[in-house]
Design a protein around this motif. Structure first.
Motif, PDB file in Angstrom:
ATOM      1  N   GLY A 145      41.107  58.360  31.681  1.00 42.45           N
ATOM      2  CA  GLY A 145      40.950  57.078  33.048  1.00 42.45           C
ATOM      3  C   GLY A 145      41.247  57.769  34.030  1.00 42.45           C
ATOM      4  N   LYS A 146      41.034  57.000  35.244  1.00 43.86           N
ATOM      5  CA  LYS A 146      41.384  57.607  36.704  1.00 43.86           C
ATOM      6  C   LYS A 146      42.803  57.846  36.738  1.00 43.86           C
ATOM      7  N   ASN A 147      43.573  57.219  36.064  1.00 46.81           N
ATOM      8  CA  ASN A 147      44.989  57.323  35.922  1.00 46.81           C
ATOM      9  C   ASN A 147      45.370  58.463  35.345  1.00 46.81           C
ATOM     10  N   ILE A 151      42.583  56.762  27.257  1.00 48.88           N
ATOM     11  CA  ILE A 151      42.267  55.636  27.039  1.00 48.88           C
ATOM     12  C   ILE A 151      41.276  55.457  25.889  1.00 48.88           C
ATOM     13  N   CYS A 180      35.701  54.485  33.166  1.00 51.50           N
ATOM     14  CA  CYS A 180      36.296  53.500  33.938  1.00 51.50           C
ATOM     15  C   CYS A 180      35.249  52.669  34.758  1.00 51.50           C
ATOM     16  N   ALA A 185      41.622  49.652  39.525  1.00 48.47           N
ATOM     17  CA  ALA A 185      42.618  48.836  39.737  1.00 48.47           C
ATOM     18  C   ALA A 185      44.073  49.810  39.700  1.00 48.47           C
ATOM     19  N   VAL A 242      48.103  47.719  34.898  1.00 46.82           N
ATOM     20  CA  VAL A 242      47.028  46.635  35.324  1.00 46.82           C
ATOM     21  C   VAL A 242      45.647  47.175  34.899  1.00 46.82           C
ATOM     22  N   CYS A 243      45.629  48.294  34.025  1.00 51.71           N
ATOM     23  CA  CYS A 243      44.409  48.727  33.276  1.00 51.71           C
ATOM     24  C   CYS A 243      43.722  47.685  32.514  1.00 51.71           C
ATOM     25  N   PRO A 244      42.605  47.515  32.527  1.00 54.13           N
ATOM     26  CA  PRO A 244      41.672  46.319  31.928  1.00 54.13           C
ATOM     27  C   PRO A 244      41.983  46.706  30.533  1.00 54.13           C
ATOM     28  N   PHE A 245      41.563  48.078  30.077  1.00 54.94           N
ATOM     29  CA  PHE A 245      41.693  48.598  28.778  1.00 54.94           C
ATOM     30  C   PHE A 245      43.199  48.053  27.872  1.00 54.94           C
TER      31      PHE A 245
HETATM   32  S1  SF4 Z   1      42.817  50.614  35.823  1.00 58.39           S
HETATM   33 FE1  SF4 Z   1      40.437  50.962  35.891  1.00 58.39          FE
HETATM   34  S2  SF4 Z   1      40.348  52.805  37.005  1.00 58.39           S
HETATM   35 FE2  SF4 Z   1      42.321  52.762  36.181  1.00 58.39          FE
HETATM   36  S3  SF4 Z   1      42.254  53.934  34.352  1.00 58.39           S
HETATM   37 FE3  SF4 Z   1      42.004  51.854  33.970  1.00 58.39          FE
HETATM   38  S4  SF4 Z   1      40.129  51.374  33.732  1.00 58.39           S
HETATM   39 FE4  SF4 Z   1      40.445  53.283  34.748  1.00 58.39          FE
END
Ligand code: SF4
Ligand code: SF4
Length: 312
Positions: A145-147, A151, A180, A185, A242-245
């Motif tokens: 993920g971008k973080n 994931i 992502c 987010a 905050v990650c939707p996953f």
């Molecule tokens: S919050 Fe969004 S951008 Fe950040 S890791 Fe999760 S899916 Fe990716």
């Protein structure tokens, strides 16, 4: 049953949530990781830079290695903030994961040893110089993920990773694919702006990351960053929260399930922030037996608790 299927069956019976296999190779992010440390983004964690040559080839850890078994263990549980009390990242609420994960990996290793008495193995749980996330990705467990977390599209990112190097050649799994998309987010929610893009790649600048600052950093924390730490006393979960996953939804009700591991679910009870800042060495020693929070040391936890009190 095919050997790799039998192995996965055994890993699941031991309680691992995910298991996959990849072959021995240079980790794909090895060069990017080298560049990241060359810039100093690893902050004071000198061991990350020292271990770079070893990390290039897993056979530096086990010369006979032919396959890499990657496993994941879920640590997700609810963790609502309690005003006036330390806020601890979810991974550290229960028993030290190194011990829990290692014990399970050793049992998997013992099972393999019985199947193939002539085989060699090495279990790695965040203590050996190996790029766990790269190999877990190659073994199909998740994507980046971008973080920078790994994931899994079905399970989210609340899991620990472990690696078992083995001299047995297993059928590799395909790498995990995902992304992502346009979501940002975690970037917008990160309290310190630690998730940054460089040359098109998302990275965490450890020097600004609350996880690093509260756990690994010695000494004072810059006032600008201390203020942004808010109520986090040990670690930070914002970019995962905050990650939707990491949120179940109608189409994905099983996404980000809760951990079933009793050692993680048995939360330690912490004294209040006001009690923490006056804690003595003996009580700290007793309080942190078997807990990952021990890593920050009594001086670190008192510094963090003082900052949390100032931020209240
Ligand atoms: S919050 Fe969004 S951008 Fe950040 S890791 Fe999760 S899916 Fe990716
Ligand atoms: S752990 Fe916290 S401070 Fe570090 S990158 Fe994630 S949100 Fe930012």
């Amino acid at each position: 049953m095919e050997a790799s299927q039998e192995l996965k069956h055994q890993a699941q019976a031991l309680g691992f949530d995910l298991v996959g296999i990849c072959s021995i190779q240079t980790p794909p992010h090895w060069q990017a990781y080298t560049d990241w440390t060359d810039k100093g983004a690893h902050a004071s964690m000198a061991y990350l830079k020292d271990h770079i040559p070893l990390k290039q080839d897993p056979r530096n850890l086990l010369p006979t290695a032919q396959s890499i078994i990657a496993v994941a263990l879920n640590y997700n549980q609810t963790n609502p903030p309690q005003p006036g009390y330390p806020r601890i990242a979810r991974y550290a609420l229960g028993r030290d994961y190194h011990k829990v994960l290692r014990a399970k990996l050793k049992r998997l290793q013992a099972w393999l040893q019985i199947q193939r008495p002539d085989s060699q193995h090495r279990a790695c749980v965040d203590s050996a110089p190996i790029m766990e996330r790269d190999f877990a990705n190659l073994a199909g467990l998740g994507w980046f993920g971008k973080n920078t977390m790994l994931i899994n599209s079905q399970r989210g990112s609340w899991f620990f990773l472990g690696i078992l190097l083995t001299s047995i050649e297993f059928q590799p799994d395909p790498p995990a694919i995902g992304g992502c998309g346009t979501c940002r987010a975690c970037i917008d929610a990160c309290p310190t702006g630690a998730i940054v893009q460089e040359e098109g790649k998302w990275q965490v600048d450890a020097r600004r990351c609350i996880s690093y600052l509260t756990i690994e950093h010695d000494g004072e924390i810059e006032p600008e960053l201390a203020q942004k730490m808010g109520d986090w006393t040990f670690g930070c979960d914002v970019c995962q929260e905050v990650c939707p996953f990491n949120h179940p939804r109608d189409s994905q009700p099983l996404r980000a399930p809760k951990s079933k591991e009793p050692d993680f679910l048995k939360k330690k009870t912490w004294p209040s922030l006001k009690e923490l800042v006056v804690l003595n060495e003996k009580d700290w020693d007793q309080l942190t037996q078997g807990s990952p929070v021990r890593r920050t040391g009594i001086a670190g936890i008192k510094r963090n608790a003082h900052i949390n009190l100032d931020n209240m």
